[in-house]
Design a protein around this motif. Structure first.
Motif, short mmCIF file in Angstrom:
data_model
loop_
_atom_site.label_atom_id
_atom_site.label_comp_id
_atom_site.label_asym_id
_atom_site.label_seq_id
_atom_site.Cartn_x
_atom_site.Cartn_y
_atom_site.Cartn_z
N THR A 84 -11.15 32.59 55.68
CA THR A 84 -9.69 32.56 55.81
C THR A 84 -9.09 31.51 54.89
O THR A 84 -8.03 31.73 54.29
CB THR A 84 -9.28 32.31 57.27
N ILE A 85 -9.75 30.36 54.77
CA ILE A 85 -9.25 29.33 53.84
C ILE A 85 -9.28 29.85 52.41
O ILE A 85 -8.32 29.72 51.65
CB ILE A 85 -10.06 28.03 53.99
N PHE A 86 -10.41 30.48 52.03
CA PHE A 86 -10.49 31.06 50.69
C PHE A 86 -9.40 32.13 50.50
O PHE A 86 -8.70 32.14 49.49
CB PHE A 86 -11.86 31.70 50.42
N PHE A 87 -9.27 33.03 51.47
CA PHE A 87 -8.29 34.11 51.38
C PHE A 87 -6.87 33.56 51.24
O PHE A 87 -6.08 34.06 50.45
CB PHE A 87 -8.41 35.01 52.61
N ILE A 118 -2.47 36.34 56.63
CA ILE A 118 -3.51 35.32 56.85
C ILE A 118 -3.89 35.28 58.34
O ILE A 118 -5.08 35.22 58.69
CB ILE A 118 -3.04 33.94 56.36
N MET A 119 -2.91 35.33 59.22
CA MET A 119 -3.17 35.32 60.65
C MET A 119 -3.97 36.55 61.07
O MET A 119 -4.86 36.47 61.92
CB MET A 119 -1.86 35.25 61.44
N THR A 120 -3.66 37.70 60.47
CA THR A 120 -4.40 38.92 60.78
C THR A 120 -5.87 38.79 60.37
O THR A 120 -6.76 39.18 61.13
CB THR A 120 -3.76 40.12 60.06
N VAL A 121 -6.13 38.23 59.20
CA VAL A 121 -7.51 38.03 58.74
C VAL A 121 -8.24 37.09 59.71
O VAL A 121 -9.38 37.36 60.11
CB VAL A 121 -7.54 37.47 57.30
N LEU A 122 -7.59 36.02 60.12
CA LEU A 122 -8.20 35.07 61.04
C LEU A 122 -8.50 35.71 62.40
O LEU A 122 -9.61 35.62 62.92
CB LEU A 122 -7.30 33.85 61.22
N LEU A 123 -7.51 36.41 62.97
CA LEU A 123 -7.70 37.01 64.28
C LEU A 123 -8.73 38.13 64.26
O LEU A 123 -9.52 38.28 65.20
CB LEU A 123 -6.36 37.53 64.82
N MET A 124 -8.76 38.92 63.19
CA MET A 124 -9.77 39.98 63.09
C MET A 124 -11.18 39.38 63.00
O MET A 124 -12.11 39.90 63.61
CB MET A 124 -9.48 40.86 61.88
#
Length: 160
Positions: A84-87, A118-124
């Motif tokens: 997520t940080i990279f994304f 970004i939140m979607t990537v983290l939650l997924m």
């Protein structure tokens, strides 16, 4: 402490593999196709599986469900935060048009901003970690289908 070292090691490696996969997709211009994110589950699952397996091997007979489950969670959470940080850096600094190009593929009447993506990537990633950790622990837990295990059940039937 050894449990966490194994989990963090596998989590960082998994995060690096997720990042490398995304960059590989970006090189061939497929990173804006959401269908290719299915392999993220396989990469994350492989990291979690090997972390739990390594922990079980190192623990020997002292392996407990909660140790394996927490190893899976720490591995997946580490990989998810790393990715997520990279994304975030990628879509904010390296390719600011990513969000617009990605969301254009969906053809909705609404638009998600960078923060929502970004939140979607983290939650997924966190949800995938939880589900995979629970699923893999079904493979690694000790069976209760033994004489010792039956002592801990509510069954009234006696072992012969």
């Amino acid at each position: 402490m050894k449990n966490q070292n194994i989990s963090i090691k596998y989590g960082v490696v998994t995060g690096i593999l997720l990042t490398a996969y995304f960059l590989l997709l970006a090189m061939v211009k497929l990173h804006i196709q959401p269908v290719f994110s299915f392999l993220n589950v396989i990469i994350t699952g492989t990291g979690i599986y090997w972390a739990i397996k390594t922990l079980k091997k190192s623990k020997g007979g002292g392996f407990k469900y909660q140790h394996g489950f927490s190893a899976g969670l720490i591995t997946g959470f580490t990989a998810t935060v790393f990715y997520t940080i990279f994304f975030s850096l990628y879509i904010i600094e390296l390719n600011p048009d990513f969000t617009h190009n990605f969301m254009a593929k969906w053809k909705f009447d609404w638009f998600a901003n960078t923060g929502m993506l970004i939140m979607t990537v983290l939650l997924m990633g966190l949800a995938t970690t939880m589900v995979l950790s629970l699923a893999f622990m079904q493979l690694f837990k000790d069976s209760w289908n033994t004489k010792e295990g039956k002592k801990h059940t509510l069954s009234n039937t006696k072992e012969e």
